[in-house]
Design an enzyme around this catalytic site. Structure first.
Site, PDB file in Angstrom:
ATOM      1  CB  SER A 127      -0.873  -0.013   1.255  1.00 35.99           C
ATOM      2  OG  SER A 127      -1.452   1.256   1.469  1.00 35.99           O
ATOM      3  CE1 TYR A 152      -3.819  -2.492   5.553  1.00 37.43           C
ATOM      4  CE2 TYR A 152      -3.382  -0.136   5.543  1.00 37.43           C
ATOM      5  CZ  TYR A 152      -3.642  -1.302   4.861  1.00 37.43           C
ATOM      6  OH  TYR A 152      -3.693  -1.295   3.501  1.00 37.43           O
ATOM      7  CE  LYS A 156      -1.413  -4.209   3.277  1.00 40.91           C
ATOM      8  NZ  LYS A 156      -1.688  -5.540   2.726  1.00 40.91           N
ATOM      9  CG  ASN A 196      -6.769   6.170  -1.736  1.00 40.95           C
ATOM     10  OD1 ASN A 196      -5.582   6.466  -1.691  1.00 40.95           O
ATOM     11  ND2 ASN A 196      -7.577   6.358  -0.710  1.00 40.95           N
TER      12      ASN A 196
HETATM   13  C1  UD1 Z   1      -6.804   4.166   3.676  1.00 42.42           C
HETATM   14  C2  UD1 Z   1      -5.503   3.650   4.206  1.00 42.42           C
HETATM   15  C3  UD1 Z   1      -4.756   2.979   3.081  1.00 42.42           C
HETATM   16  C4  UD1 Z   1      -5.621   1.920   2.436  1.00 42.42           C
HETATM   17  C5  UD1 Z   1      -6.878   2.580   1.926  1.00 42.42           C
HETATM   18  C6  UD1 Z   1      -7.809   1.605   1.239  1.00 42.42           C
HETATM   19  C7  UD1 Z   1      -3.888   4.761   5.686  1.00 42.42           C
HETATM   20  C8  UD1 Z   1      -3.397   6.053   6.180  1.00 42.42           C
HETATM   21  N1  UD1 Z   1      -4.808   4.796   4.737  1.00 42.42           N
HETATM   22  O1  UD1 Z   1      -6.494   5.244   2.771  1.00 42.42           O
HETATM   23  O2  UD1 Z   1      -3.579   2.407   3.550  1.00 42.42           O
HETATM   24  O3  UD1 Z   1      -4.904   1.315   1.413  1.00 42.42           O
HETATM   25  O4  UD1 Z   1      -7.543   3.170   3.026  1.00 42.42           O
HETATM   26  O5  UD1 Z   1      -8.350   0.695   2.126  1.00 42.42           O
HETATM   27  O6  UD1 Z   1      -3.460   3.752   6.153  1.00 42.42           O
HETATM   28  N2  UD1 Z   1     -13.074  10.481   3.693  1.00 42.42           N
HETATM   29  C9  UD1 Z   1     -14.130  11.309   4.029  1.00 42.42           C
HETATM   30  N3  UD1 Z   1     -15.259  10.749   4.521  1.00 42.42           N
HETATM   31  C10 UD1 Z   1     -15.409   9.404   4.712  1.00 42.42           C
HETATM   32  C11 UD1 Z   1     -14.328   8.552   4.368  1.00 42.42           C
HETATM   33  C12 UD1 Z   1     -13.174   9.131   3.878  1.00 42.42           C
HETATM   34  O7  UD1 Z   1     -14.036  12.540   3.873  1.00 42.42           O
HETATM   35  O8  UD1 Z   1     -16.452   8.974   5.183  1.00 42.42           O
HETATM   36  C13 UD1 Z   1     -11.846  11.058   3.116  1.00 42.42           C
HETATM   37  C14 UD1 Z   1     -10.604  10.833   3.936  1.00 42.42           C
HETATM   38  O9  UD1 Z   1     -10.425  11.865   4.862  1.00 42.42           O
HETATM   39  C15 UD1 Z   1      -9.529  10.808   2.857  1.00 42.42           C
HETATM   40  C16 UD1 Z   1     -10.237  10.279   1.619  1.00 42.42           C
HETATM   41  O10 UD1 Z   1     -11.626  10.438   1.875  1.00 42.42           O
HETATM   42  O11 UD1 Z   1      -9.097  12.110   2.600  1.00 42.42           O
HETATM   43  C17 UD1 Z   1      -9.962   8.814   1.332  1.00 42.42           C
HETATM   44  O12 UD1 Z   1     -10.199   8.072   2.524  1.00 42.42           O
HETATM   45  P1  UD1 Z   1     -10.209   6.467   2.550  1.00 42.42           P
HETATM   46  O13 UD1 Z   1     -11.069   5.960   1.452  1.00 42.42           O
HETATM   47  O14 UD1 Z   1     -10.530   6.036   3.934  1.00 42.42           O
HETATM   48  O15 UD1 Z   1      -8.712   6.088   2.158  1.00 42.42           O
HETATM   49  P2  UD1 Z   1      -7.324   6.581   2.816  1.00 42.42           P
HETATM   50  O16 UD1 Z   1      -7.496   7.009   4.203  1.00 42.42           O
HETATM   51  O17 UD1 Z   1      -6.680   7.494   1.849  1.00 42.42           O
END
Ligand code: UD1
Length: 356
Positions: A127, A152, A156, A196
């Site tokens: 990741s 987590y 990795k 992502n």
């Molecule tokens: C996380 C993990 C990454 C993993 C990926 C896919 C970390 C830091 N991040 O990435 O390792 O590979 O998930 O499983 O370990 N967001 C919102 N509202 C929500 C959900 C998310 O605003 O309800 C925003 C988050 O703040 C972020 C973006 O959307 O800016 C993406 O979030 P998310 O899909 O959870 O992925 P990551 O945190 O980037």
């Protein structure tokens, strides 16, 4: 003879898309999964998409060495794509031992069996989380890894190192992987660092199936749009980015699956430049949370209920890939547009709703 690929965690979100692409590229596949975080919905979808009803499915836990060893004895395994791992960042903070035990032990067992049965090609599902927060964007494979912010993320990093060291140590066993031979052989390794992954297969027969409340953005969006969730929280609009929301590199899951096929082919055809290689798998395109939400609304012609809430702990401001190594070495490049990907994610959510 057709090459056979073992896909551990192959009934899950990414594993099922990879299984489809492998079969369509002409490989034999054995799917192994303990079904701890999914059911057989996607595996059934894989059978429908590929028109293959006889894909071997083994309900095993890779943390059990005897089961993994049996698989390697029963099938001639030319390559393994290892997905079987836990992946919820928040849960890993609450239950680190669960994460370290499962994620490390399953890889250790795969590598032990790979080494013992004549050597093998092992592709590890890593990741972009290994890069942590950095100002130097986009990240290349040479960008330094940062201390992990979650157990987590740490698994990795540790798993990448375990694979790298195993490859190095087993190189002494000779160069040629001889699957099915019961003597130690070399392990070759590839780590793909995903950014992502989002979206679903265009058939809408397989996709992401989060259990409980989704942690990730796109499943939360689609569940809000379908009415399962009331409102999407956008975590933070005060980041130092053009619109104040975080930037990520959203990679279509089918494109991602194709990257696995390209990487496995490179291993199986003896085209690796080094015995252990790392590739970023992303688009190279930063997209903000707000842009993603707006594009989802536009392409699917709907309005999403969302609001801005405070930042989520542990989130980084921005990260996106420099995917040029994968393009040059694997001949792989992300093809699908964010619009296509978000339309597919929505079609999958609607498909699920129709089944309920
Ligand atoms: C996380 C993990 C990454 C993993 C990926 C896919 C970390 C830091 N991040 O990435 O390792 O590979 O998930 O499983 O370990 N967001 C919102 N509202 C929500 C959900 C998310 O605003 O309800 C925003 C988050 O703040 C972020 C973006 O959307 O800016 C993406 O979030 P998310 O899909 O959870 O992925 P990551 O945190 O980037």
């Amino acid at each position: 003879m057709k090459k056979r690929v073992l896909v551990s965690g192959g009934a899950g979100y990414i594993g099922s898309h990879v299984t489809v692409e492998l079969i369509q590229a002409g490989y034999d596949v054995v799917v192994a999964d303990n079904l701890s975080n999914c059911d057989l919905t996607c595996f059934e979808g894989v059978k429908k998409i590929t028109g293959k009803d006889d894909i071997p499915f083994e309900k095993i836990d890779c943390c059990d060495y005897a089961s993994v060893d049996r698989l390697f004895s029963e099938f001639r395994i030319d390559a393994v794509i290892h997905f079987a791992a836990f992946k919820a960042v928040g849960e890993s903070v609450a239950e680190p031992l669960k994460y370290y035990r499962n994620n490390l032990l399953s890889l250790l067992n795969i590598l032990e069996a790979a080494k013992t049965h004549g050597g093998c090609n092992v592709l590890f599902s890593s990741s972009a989380t290994v890069y942590g927060e950095t100002d130097k964007l986009p990240v290349t494979e040479e960008s330094p890894r940062q201390p992990a912010i979650s157990p987590y993320g740490n698994t990795k990093q540790i798993c990448e190192d375990i694979l790298r060291d195993t490859v190095k140590a087993t190189a002494a066993y000779g160069n040629e992987v001889m699957p099915g031979i019961d003597k130690p052989g070399p392990v070759k390794g590839t780590a793909l660092r995903y950014f992502n992954p989002i979206g679903a297969h265009p058939s809408a027969l397989i996709g992401e199936l989060p259990r409980g409340v989704p942690n990730n953005l796109v499943p939360y969006i689609t569940q809000t749009a379908i009415g399962k969730r009331e409102c999407l929280s956008i975590f933070g609009n005060d980041y130092p980015t053009p619109d104040g929301t975080c930037l990520r590199d959203y990679i279509d899951v089918v494109d991602l699956a194709k990257a696995h096929v390209a990487a496995v082919a490179r291993m199986l055809e003896g085209r690796m430049a080094e015995d252990y290689e790392i590739f970023n798998i992303g688009t190279g395109r930063p997209v903000s949370v707000l842009e993603l939400v707006n594009t989802f609304e536009k392409v699917n012609n709907l309005k999403l209920n969302y609001r801005f809430t405070p930042r989520r702990e542990g989130d980084i401001t921005a990260i996106w890939a420099d995917p040029s190594r994968a393009e040059k070495e694997l001949g792989w490049k992300a093809q699908r547009t964010v619009e296509e990907t978000l339309a597919a994610a929505w079609a999958w959510e609607k498909h699920l709703a129709g089944k309920e």
